[in-house]
Design an enzyme around this catalytic site. Structure first.
Site, PDB file in Angstrom:
ATOM      1  N   TYR A 151     -13.955 -12.874   1.018  1.00 51.04           N
ATOM      2  CA  TYR A 151     -14.769 -11.701   0.646  1.00 51.04           C
ATOM      3  C   TYR A 151     -16.059 -12.131  -0.051  1.00 51.04           C
ATOM      4  CZ  TYR A 151     -11.079  -8.408   1.869  1.00 51.04           C
ATOM      5  OH  TYR A 151     -10.161  -7.661   2.561  1.00 51.04           O
TER       6      TYR A 151
ATOM      7  N   ARG B  61      -8.153  11.447  -5.807  1.00 51.77           N
ATOM      8  CA  ARG B  61      -9.364  10.780  -5.318  1.00 51.77           C
ATOM      9  C   ARG B  61     -10.542  11.732  -5.141  1.00 51.77           C
ATOM     10  NH1 ARG B  61     -12.224   8.040  -4.074  1.00 51.77           N
ATOM     11  NH2 ARG B  61     -12.092   6.697  -2.260  1.00 51.77           N
TER      12      ARG B  61
ATOM     13  N   ARG C  37      -3.747   6.440   0.309  1.00 51.57           N
ATOM     14  CA  ARG C  37      -4.322   7.614   0.973  1.00 51.57           C
ATOM     15  C   ARG C  37      -3.390   8.402   1.880  1.00 51.57           C
ATOM     16  NH1 ARG C  37      -9.406   4.344   3.040  1.00 51.57           N
ATOM     17  NH2 ARG C  37      -7.767   2.770   2.978  1.00 51.57           N
TER      18      ARG C  37
ATOM     19  N   ASP D 232      -6.414  -3.832  -7.429  1.00 51.75           N
ATOM     20  CA  ASP D 232      -6.928  -4.391  -6.180  1.00 51.75           C
ATOM     21  C   ASP D 232      -7.141  -5.886  -6.345  1.00 51.75           C
ATOM     22  OD1 ASP D 232      -8.036  -3.252  -3.449  1.00 51.75           O
ATOM     23  OD2 ASP D 232      -9.226  -4.989  -4.003  1.00 51.75           O
TER      24      ASP D 232
ATOM     25  N   ARG E 102       0.832  -1.223   0.000  1.00 48.90           N
ATOM     26  CA  ARG E 102       0.000   0.000   0.000  1.00 48.90           C
ATOM     27  C   ARG E 102       0.856   1.259   0.000  1.00 48.90           C
ATOM     28  NH1 ARG E 102      -3.894  -1.099   4.702  1.00 48.90           N
ATOM     29  NH2 ARG E 102      -4.050  -3.337   4.413  1.00 48.90           N
TER      30      ARG E 102
END
Ligand code: 1CP
Length: 343
Positions: free
Chosen positions: A151, A38, A29, A74, A25
């Site tokens: 998931y 974003r 962010r 992703d 990552r």
């Protein structure tokens, strides 16, 4: 043969001038330039636009002396290829529209073409490869079948994997169908990424540490080992990633991968004892150490390097990904420290 990239050398256990470093990552962010993009685009819009995905992939490499870039994508992207639709919900994470908790929902499973439906990932990889220095490596990736299945069955992130484990114990035949479908699609998806320019691939089995060792061997390992076998024929190295897997590192190692990624719950020296000193290891700073005051963080980086003992097969990384709160100055400090202390 020695490569220009110290990351690729370390993956092969070939000595490099210093220890390579990259972070999971590392695009995201915690970077102001990412947050700015974003404001205009959603996560999926950025991923599906090769120019934007290439830009976000390269953002951290402009700021820090990182040895590898990981493609901005992703692990959930291949789900629609097998008929499972999802969205990213702001502030919550992924939401699967029709979770497979109920075996009757298996009707929606299909087997599409990752090469066609995920061609934007291949395009982004080619763009990054063109723009990246030749001494920096480009990493492609995919989610491992167990983590993806968690998931798909839970509908999102899970605390205790109640639905996933209940499903795999209660409906072993359906579990097998789902895992087989994920395995075949993942192999094609990784092969596509390698053809498009990925110089290493990482298989993320982020949540497999929820399993007991015997369940790992029965319900997850047969599928991951097939994926590693399939990509081992290509010339690119593969990295096997999991968290909370200290109790079955040996089993994970034998499932495959040229490099074993380990988290901070085990000292690197002990991990090497378990899996064998000839195996390259990636890790293993606690991502939360990035939040510590500089003097504590420095000690923790030194401790990881001491455990690694200058082994030629060490790739410095976190044990898991950065949190959005990670201070940028600490990232810069850690990258420089790793290079300076090991050269
Ligand atoms: O801007 C945003 O709101 C999106 C946040 C975000 C980002 C930056 C998500 C949603 N995915 C990503 C990118 C991403 N995901 C990368 C890019 C490359 C890089 O590392 O810089 C990678 C490798 C992933 C892989 C990924 N996605 C994993 C495996 C690694 C891990 O963290 O264990 C997992 C589990 C996901 C699922 C996912 N994607 C996004 C979220 C919020 C989640 C959920 C995580 C969870 O279940 O807690």
């Amino acid at each position: 043969m020695s490569e220009k990239s110290r990351f690729l050398n370390a993956c092969k256990g070939v000595p490099a001038d210093c220890t390579p470093v990259w972070f999971m990552r590392q695009a995201g962010r915690y970077l102001e330039e990412y947050r700015k993009l974003r404001e205009k685009y959603s996560m999926l819009e950025m991923v599906r636009d090769p120019e934007l995905a290439a830009e976000v992939t390269l953002q951290p490499l402009r700021r820090f002396d990182l040895d590898a870039a990981i493609i901005f994508a992703d692990i959930l992207l291949p789900l629609p290829v097998i008929g499972i639709d999802f969205s990213f919900i702001e502030g919550t994470g992924p939401r699967i529209h029709k979770p497979l908790m109920d075996p009757r929902h298996f009707d929606q499973l299909r087997e599409g073409d990752p090469e066609q439906e995920l061609s934007f990932v291949a395009e982004a990889l080619s763009l990054v490869r063109e723009r990246l220095d030749e001494n920096r490596a480009l990493i492609g990736f995919a989610g491992a079948p167990f983590t993806l299945a968690s998931y798909i069955i839970e509908g999102g992130h899970s605390r205790n994997y109640l639905a996933t484990k209940s499903f795999m114990y209660s409906y072993p035949e359906k579990w097998e169908v789902l895992m087989e479908t994920l395995t075949r699609t993942t192999i094609r998806y990784l092969q596509m990424q390698i053809e498009a320019g990925a110089q290493a691939v990482q298989l993320f089995d982020s949540w497999v540490g929820a399993l007991a060792p015997e369940d790992y061997l029965k319900y997850a390992e047969p599928y991951t080992s097939r994926i590693f076998k399939a990509v081992s024929g290509s010339s690119v190295p593969s990295i096997h990633f999991g968290t909370g897997t200290s109790g079955f590192l040996k089993e994970m190692r034998s499932a495959g991968g040229d490099v074993q990624s380990v988290d901070w719950r085990i000292p690197l020296g002990r991990a090497w004892e378990i899996i064998g000193t000839d195996s390259p290891i990636q890790g293993n700073l606690d991502p939360l150490a990035m939040m510590a005051p500089a003097d504590i963080l420095k000690k923790k980086v030194e401790a990881v390097l001491e455990e690694a003992g200058n082994r030629k097969g060490h790739i410095f990384n976190l044990g898991h990904g950065f949190l959005p709160q990670t201070p940028v100055r600490n990232v810069e400090m850690v990258v420089n420290m790793v290079h300076e202390l090991t050269s």
